[in-house]
Design an enzyme around this catalytic site. Structure first.
Site, PDB file in Angstrom:
ATOM      1  N   THR A  58       0.842  -1.201   0.000  1.00 64.40           N
ATOM      2  CA  THR A  58       0.000   0.000   0.000  1.00 64.40           C
ATOM      3  C   THR A  58       0.875   1.248   0.000  1.00 64.40           C
ATOM      4  O   THR A  58       2.051   1.202   0.355  1.00 64.40           O
ATOM      5  CB  THR A  58      -0.913   0.056   1.244  1.00 64.40           C
ATOM      6  OG1 THR A  58      -0.084   0.138   2.416  1.00 64.40           O
ATOM      7  CG2 THR A  58      -1.817  -1.156   1.332  1.00 64.40           C
ATOM      8  N   SER A  60       0.913   4.419   2.213  1.00 63.57           N
ATOM      9  CA  SER A  60       0.356   4.757   3.520  1.00 63.57           C
ATOM     10  C   SER A  60      -0.507   6.009   3.456  1.00 63.57           C
ATOM     11  O   SER A  60      -0.401   6.821   2.529  1.00 63.57           O
ATOM     12  CB  SER A  60       1.476   4.966   4.534  1.00 63.57           C
ATOM     13  OG  SER A  60       2.192   3.782   4.770  1.00 63.57           O
ATOM     14  N   HIS A  65       2.544   9.393   6.755  1.00 60.75           N
ATOM     15  CA  HIS A  65       3.759   9.944   6.162  1.00 60.75           C
ATOM     16  C   HIS A  65       4.160  11.235   6.870  1.00 60.75           C
ATOM     17  O   HIS A  65       5.347  11.495   7.083  1.00 60.75           O
ATOM     18  CB  HIS A  65       3.531  10.201   4.671  1.00 60.75           C
ATOM     19  CG  HIS A  65       3.619   8.953   3.841  1.00 60.75           C
ATOM     20  ND1 HIS A  65       2.887   8.775   2.679  1.00 60.75           N
ATOM     21  CD2 HIS A  65       4.346   7.815   4.001  1.00 60.75           C
ATOM     22  CE1 HIS A  65       3.189   7.592   2.158  1.00 60.75           C
ATOM     23  NE2 HIS A  65       4.056   6.994   2.940  1.00 60.75           N
ATOM     24  N   SER A 111       5.351   3.052  -3.547  1.00 55.50           N
ATOM     25  CA  SER A 111       4.983   3.978  -4.617  1.00 55.50           C
ATOM     26  C   SER A 111       6.076   4.991  -4.923  1.00 55.50           C
ATOM     27  O   SER A 111       6.077   5.603  -5.988  1.00 55.50           O
ATOM     28  CB  SER A 111       3.700   4.727  -4.241  1.00 55.50           C
ATOM     29  OG  SER A 111       3.967   5.665  -3.202  1.00 55.50           O
TER      30      SER A 111
END
Length: 273
Positions: A58, A60, A65, A111
């Protein structure tokens, strides 16, 4: 509080995180504004919630973050040669040896979003390495960073790098000036190289771990610089609960651990077969 921070745009999301005091430092707010989450989240980019990105991983929630960046901030910001705090950093103390380029490790970079945000704070001489155990996720992070002109410049300069490896063992990366001429060597190069030699494999000023470790892996603690800080979710021994811990190493190598709050992360494990 977290769900109240969602917005219709990146700017609105960041402003809501600021209004809800999930972001409290102006430098952190500025860094988040520079990185459009739409380049990294496959759907509902400006929702303050985690989003799946494939491979059981995922991205987050933005508020998590924000917690991570604010916790690591004193170890992310460049420390001027003269050792004095810069006027831009009036809200946060800078911790680290003056003139030494920042080295930051983002384990479970996924990501690539947080990797990019961290690089915005580490400065022009810093290096941020995103580490993934799945090659497809390593490629995803690099591809996402390359969606913006700013991200492409970070990749081209070597200030952001993506690697494949077992995050439980940390990562050894060549020192910035040696691996990428012109990056990481602008500030007091002789002093910086001497400090690099004193830190095993270069070490890391800050380590962010984006998946829950079964234990607090000693390899990661060892790779922290003196001083350095790690932000890591760790599974509780006697239950299914997880907690964020900070691990601080002082200038003499002394280690201090602190449990912060409960979380729910995907596990830091072997790559799926």
């Amino acid at each position: 509080m977290a769900w109240r921070s969602s917005g219709a745009t990146n700017a609105e999301l960041v402003e809501n995180l600021w209004r809800n005091k999930l972001i409290t430092q102006p430098l952190v707010k500025s860094a988040f504004l520079k990185v459009d989450r739409a380049h990294y989240a496959p759907s509902m980019a400006y929702e303050d919630s985690p989003q799946p990105i494939g491979h059981h991983a995922t991205i987050s929630a933005p508020h998590m973050h924000a917690h991570a960046v604010e916790t690591l901030l004193p170890f992310l910001l460049p420390n001027p040669d003269n050792g004095h705090q810069s006027t831009a950093d009036s809200a946060a103390s800078v911790i680290g040896q003056a003139g030494r380029p920042r080295r930051v490790l983002d384990i479970g970079s996924g990501s690539g979003y947080l990797t990019h945000v961290l690089a915005e704070l580490a400065g022009e001489t810093g290096v941020v390495v995103g580490l993934e155990h799945i090659p497809a996720l390593r490629d995803l992070g690099e591809r996402n960073v390359g969606k913006s002109a700013e991200g492409r410049a970070l990749l081209a300069s070597g200030r952001v790098r993506f690697r494949v490896g077992d995050g439980r063992k940390g990562w050894e990366e060549p020192s910035p000036g040696d691996a990428q001429p012109g990056v990481g060597g602008a500030a007091a190069p002789d002093v910086a190289r001497e400090h690099e030699r004193k830190d095993e494999a270069g070490g890391w000023d800050a380590i962010h771990v984006g998946a829950a470790a079964a234990v607090l892996h000693e390899d990661l603690v060892r790779q922290l610089r003196c001083p350095g800080r790690m932000f890591i979710p760790v599974a509780a021994e006697s239950s299914s609960e997880q907690y964020i811990w900070t691990v601080d190493k002082d200038e003499h190598g002394g280690v201090k651990k602190k449990k912060l709050f409960g979380v729910r992360y995907v596990p830091l494990t072997d790559a799926p077969k």
